[in-house]
Design an enzyme around this catalytic site. Structure first.
Site, PDB file in Angstrom:
ATOM      1  N   SER A 116       0.817  -1.215   0.000  1.00 43.12           N
ATOM      2  CA  SER A 116       0.000   0.000   0.000  1.00 43.12           C
ATOM      3  C   SER A 116       0.851   1.265   0.000  1.00 43.12           C
ATOM      4  O   SER A 116       1.959   1.283   0.550  1.00 43.12           O
ATOM      5  CB  SER A 116      -0.867  -0.006   1.266  1.00 43.12           C
ATOM      6  OG  SER A 116      -1.452   1.249   1.478  1.00 43.12           O
ATOM      7  N   TYR A 140      -1.740   0.286  10.159  1.00 42.44           N
ATOM      8  CA  TYR A 140      -1.961  -0.437   8.895  1.00 42.44           C
ATOM      9  C   TYR A 140      -0.728  -0.315   7.992  1.00 42.44           C
ATOM     10  O   TYR A 140      -0.286  -1.297   7.382  1.00 42.44           O
ATOM     11  CB  TYR A 140      -3.214   0.126   8.211  1.00 42.44           C
ATOM     12  CG  TYR A 140      -3.426  -0.350   6.797  1.00 42.44           C
ATOM     13  CD1 TYR A 140      -3.947  -1.615   6.529  1.00 42.44           C
ATOM     14  CD2 TYR A 140      -3.105   0.472   5.711  1.00 42.44           C
ATOM     15  CE1 TYR A 140      -4.136  -2.047   5.224  1.00 42.44           C
ATOM     16  CE2 TYR A 140      -3.303   0.053   4.408  1.00 42.44           C
ATOM     17  CZ  TYR A 140      -3.814  -1.216   4.169  1.00 42.44           C
ATOM     18  OH  TYR A 140      -3.996  -1.640   2.883  1.00 42.44           O
ATOM     19  N   ASP A 275      -4.168  11.440   8.369  1.00 41.97           N
ATOM     20  CA  ASP A 275      -4.440  11.692   6.945  1.00 41.97           C
ATOM     21  C   ASP A 275      -3.289  12.499   6.347  1.00 41.97           C
ATOM     22  O   ASP A 275      -2.977  13.586   6.848  1.00 41.97           O
ATOM     23  CB  ASP A 275      -5.743  12.503   6.784  1.00 41.97           C
ATOM     24  CG  ASP A 275      -6.960  11.603   6.655  1.00 41.97           C
ATOM     25  OD1 ASP A 275      -6.776  10.365   6.586  1.00 41.97           O
ATOM     26  OD2 ASP A 275      -8.083  12.132   6.622  1.00 41.97           O
TER      27      ASP A 275
END
Ligand SMILES: NC(=O)c1ccc[n+]([C@@H]2O[C@H](COP(=O)([O-])OP(=O)(O)OC[C@H]3O[C@@H](n4cnc5c(N)ncnc54)[C@H](O)[C@@H]3O)[C@@H](O)[C@H]2O)c1
Length: 313
Positions: A116, A140, A275
């Site tokens: 990712s 993650y 973010d």
């Protein structure tokens, strides 16, 4: 070609298995249906409902005698990784180790890991290349980076080739709201049901949005590549799977508004922790190595996605 797809009942996996079967591959799916759905499973694929961290998964992979394993099964929610990092680690790192060890004992030629853009964290340079600094901002991203390292540790000494495909923000039919990169699915499902979609932060934050069919194309091209993927070049076995184009979340919302014919409001809420402000990934290495480039224009991809969300409402 015989292929095992872990996570083949999911958003990306469902589309990948359809493409592989359509191309004549013999496919076995391992999926525990934790976020996947039977609706996504191609009827011509063999399906085993199983947790990849379960010891029994090794025998299932060995029996399938795969030439290639595409390892997509993962805990995919950033929010869930923050709430329960241990579970995220168990599935994403422990699960990858189990799949890698099974690949060795099954005599597989190659393993492709769904990694990712989250491995990079807040970028120090744009576009991100595979040699860019990695500093994940969320658990993650840490688990995906460690999964990459585990593949190297298990597969390189065994002579099994591998690639860590760092997907940018994937969108398209079959996506659930709430998964990684799920902003398109979130907006589309809200617009389809007449609920106000919400932009977190200013909306000026950029992402590299890639249509699922392009990601499937990258997986197929890497699976069919006859050279060595885990070579010594910059970034080693890592390959960005991206468009190289940055789109702001506000622009995305407007594009989707047009595609969905949504006349309502778009709400605003404060930015969320973790973010990143801007992200765009260079796809040049994948193009140069296994000859793949994203081909789907964003507005076209949003149109296909909008039609799917409108139909499945
Ligand atoms: N969607 C994105 O934008 C994006 C971006 C970067 C990377 N990825 C990666 O791509 C892969 C596929 O993601 P997706 O978006 O299709 O998500 P998804 O949730 O639709 O697919 C994941 C699949 O894995 C299965 N699964 C989860 N845990 C499992 C386990 N322990 N054992 C067996 N099966 C299990 C789920 O049931 C599901 O079918 C994941 O590895 C994800 O981290 C996705």
């Amino acid at each position: 070609m015989r292929v095992v797809v872990t996570g083949g009942a999911g958003f990306i996996g469902g589309s990948l298995v359809h493409a592989l079967v359509g191309g004549g591959a013999e496919v076995t799916i391992l999926d525990d249906l934790s976020t996947g759905s039977m609706d996504n499973i191609h009827p011509a694929a063999a399906f085993r409902c199983m947790d990849i961290t379960d010891d029994a998964s090794r025998a299932v992979i060995e029996a399938a005698r795969p030439e290639v394993i595409v390892h997509l099964a993962a805990q995919v929610s950033v929010a869930a990784s923050v709430a329960d990092p241990d579970h995220d680690w168990t599935v994403n790192v422990g699960g990858t180790r189990a799949v890698a060890e099974a690949a060795v004992s099954a005599g597989a030629r190659c393993v492709l890991l769904a990694s990712s853009a989250a491995v990079y964290g807040e970028p120090v340079e744009l576009p991100l290349t595979e040699g860019s600094h990695t500093d994940p901002a969320v658990p993650y991203g840490h688990s995906k980076l460690e999964a990459e390292r585990v593949l190297d540790e298990v597969l390189r000494p065994a002579g099994v080739d591998f690639a860590c495909l760092r997907f940018a923000n994937v969108y398209g039919p079959r996506q659930r709201a709430g998964g990684e990169g799920g902003v398109v699915a979130e907006f589309a499902s809200r617009m389809a049901s007449g609920t106000t979609p919400v932009i977190f932060g200013t909306g000026a934050q950029t992402r590299d949005f890639i249509f699922v069919a392009d990601v499937v194309g990258a997986c197929v091209a890497a699976a069919e590549y006859e050279g060595v993927l885990a070579g010594p070049g910059p970034g080693g076995p890592a390959y960005n799977v991206s468009t190289g184009r940055a789109t702001s979340v506000s622009m995305l919302a407007e594009g989707l508004r047009v595609a969905m014919r949504y006349a309502g409001e778009i709400g605003r809420e404060p930015a969320r922790d973790g973010d990143v402000a801007a992200s765009v990934l260079s796809p040049e290495k994948a193009a140069e190595t296994f000859g793949w480039r994203a081909a789907v224009d964003l507005q076209h991809g949003l149109g296909v996605t909008a039609a799917w969300f409108s139909r499945s409402r």
